[in-house]
Scaffold this motif. Structure first.
Motif, PDB file in Angstrom:
ATOM      1  N   VAL A  52      36.839  21.175 110.790  1.00 43.22           N
ATOM      2  CA  VAL A  52      37.706  21.884 111.740  1.00 43.22           C
ATOM      3  C   VAL A  52      37.941  21.058 113.009  1.00 43.22           C
ATOM      4  CG1 VAL A  52      37.270  24.204 110.890  1.00 43.22           C
ATOM      5  CG2 VAL A  52      35.698  23.210 112.564  1.00 43.22           C
ATOM      6  N   GLY A  53      37.621  19.749 112.933  1.00 44.09           N
ATOM      7  CA  GLY A  53      38.055  18.839 113.982  1.00 44.09           C
ATOM      8  C   GLY A  53      37.093  18.526 115.096  1.00 44.09           C
ATOM      9  N   PHE A  54      35.804  18.871 114.927  1.00 42.10           N
ATOM     10  CA  PHE A  54      34.850  18.610 116.000  1.00 42.10           C
ATOM     11  C   PHE A  54      34.131  17.277 115.809  1.00 42.10           C
ATOM     12  CE2 PHE A  54      34.967  23.336 116.162  1.00 42.10           C
ATOM     13  CZ  PHE A  54      35.404  23.468 117.472  1.00 42.10           C
ATOM     14  N   GLU A  55      33.813  16.633 116.918  1.00 39.27           N
ATOM     15  CA  GLU A  55      32.958  15.448 116.903  1.00 39.27           C
ATOM     16  C   GLU A  55      31.545  15.878 116.546  1.00 39.27           C
ATOM     17  OE1 GLU A  55      31.127  12.195 120.099  1.00 39.27           O
ATOM     18  OE2 GLU A  55      32.883  13.400 120.653  1.00 39.27           O
ATOM     19  N   THR A  56      30.822  15.050 115.786  1.00 43.75           N
ATOM     20  CA  THR A  56      29.476  15.413 115.363  1.00 43.75           C
ATOM     21  C   THR A  56      28.466  14.307 115.674  1.00 43.75           C
ATOM     22  OG1 THR A  56      29.797  14.551 113.111  1.00 43.75           O
ATOM     23  CG2 THR A  56      30.333  16.878 113.489  1.00 43.75           C
TER      24      THR A  56
END
Length: 285
Positions: A244-248
């Protein structure tokens, strides 16, 4: 000729990546020594420390679940940070056999976000999932960095008590872990000048453990999603976050950061951090 050694203890422990990290650094530096893993059950902890205390080749150990709190009364002294956090992840044997407890989890956790923390933010908020020994270090570290903390646990009362103990000066919030399992329609404001962290500090999602139930509608835009689990390294939680497009940030980042400090305690020098890429490649094979 005797060989100095250190090790990591816990239950379970076979999945630990710490031996690969420390032995890689020992080889890179050409140092004599080794780093092992040792299964120690809770009821065996007293006998384990008694035997190691008498072994002059033993430099100390890293401590993982379920011993980070249980080991406290068995040590001779605590480093001030470990005493404040109330959890130990590194034990160092002195030349006289005394055992000192340290907590390298807190600085290790912050290491991969140091560049972001060097910036000025209007607001910093962290949603932390879990209330165990690692969570204690993470809460203390985040409080020092001026985060508002939402701490979620199976027992919200335990979460509240932890916040009151470790971060008494902030307006922090304790909730049930199941709060994040269902979708929310909360409309987050523009977070461009804010820093939001979502942290799994629990064993949920680890090999052999139930999955972590988290609906990413609870994550503000531009959140950074951080999972301290290292087995598997790419957890479903992180995969869903990227989806869903989040940095991890994965658990190996924290593990290497805390191991750096522990290695210096055990072997008297800092590891070659310019070799981090090769280390990751080795571990991910």
């Amino acid at each position: 000729m005797s060989t100095p050694y250190a090790e990591v203890i816990g239950d379970p422990i076979a999945q630990s990546k710490s031996p690969a990290i420390h032995n890689f650094w020992l080889r890179e530096l050409g140092l004599e020594g080794r780093y092992d893993h040792c299964l120690v059950r809770l009821e065996e902890l007293v006998d384990y420390l008694a035997k190691r205390r008498a072994d002059s080749d033993w430099r100390g150990c890293n401590v993982t679940m379920p011993h980070k709190l249980a080991i406290l009364p068995l040590l001779d002294r605590l480093d001030p940070l470990a005493e404040r956090i109330g959890a130990v992840n590194t034990v160092v044997r002195g030349t006289d056999g005394t055992l000192t407890g340290y907590n390298t989890d807190a600085p290790g956790f912050l290491e991969p976000v140091r560049d972001e923390l060097a910036k000025t933010h209007l607001f910093r908020m962290a949603r932390v999932l879990g209330t165990g020994g690692a969570a204690r270090a993470i809460v203390a570290a985040l409080a020092q960095e001026h985060f508002v903390i939402v701490l979620a646990g199976r027992d919200p009362g335990k979460a509240r008590a932890m916040l009151d103990e470790l971060a008494p000066d902030g307006e922090h919030h304790a909730i049930g872990l199941d709060h994040f399992a269902d979708a929310t329609d909360f409309a987050f404001d523009d977070r461009e000048h804010c820093f939001d962290l979502i942290v799994n500090a629990s064993p949920l999602g680890m090999t052999g453990q139930p999955p972590l139930a988290f609906d990413f509608s609870h994550a503000p835009p531009r959140s950074v999603v951080y999972d301290i689990v290292t087995s598997p390294l790419d957890t479903q939680f992180l995969q869903d976050a990227r989806g869903v497009g989040f940095e991890t940030i994965d658990g190996l980042s924290m593990l290497i950061g805390q191991a750096d400090l522990a290695f210096a305690h055990f072997f008297g020098t800092h590891p070659p951090r310019n070799r981090d890429a090769a280390l990751r490649e080795l571990i991910l094979k």
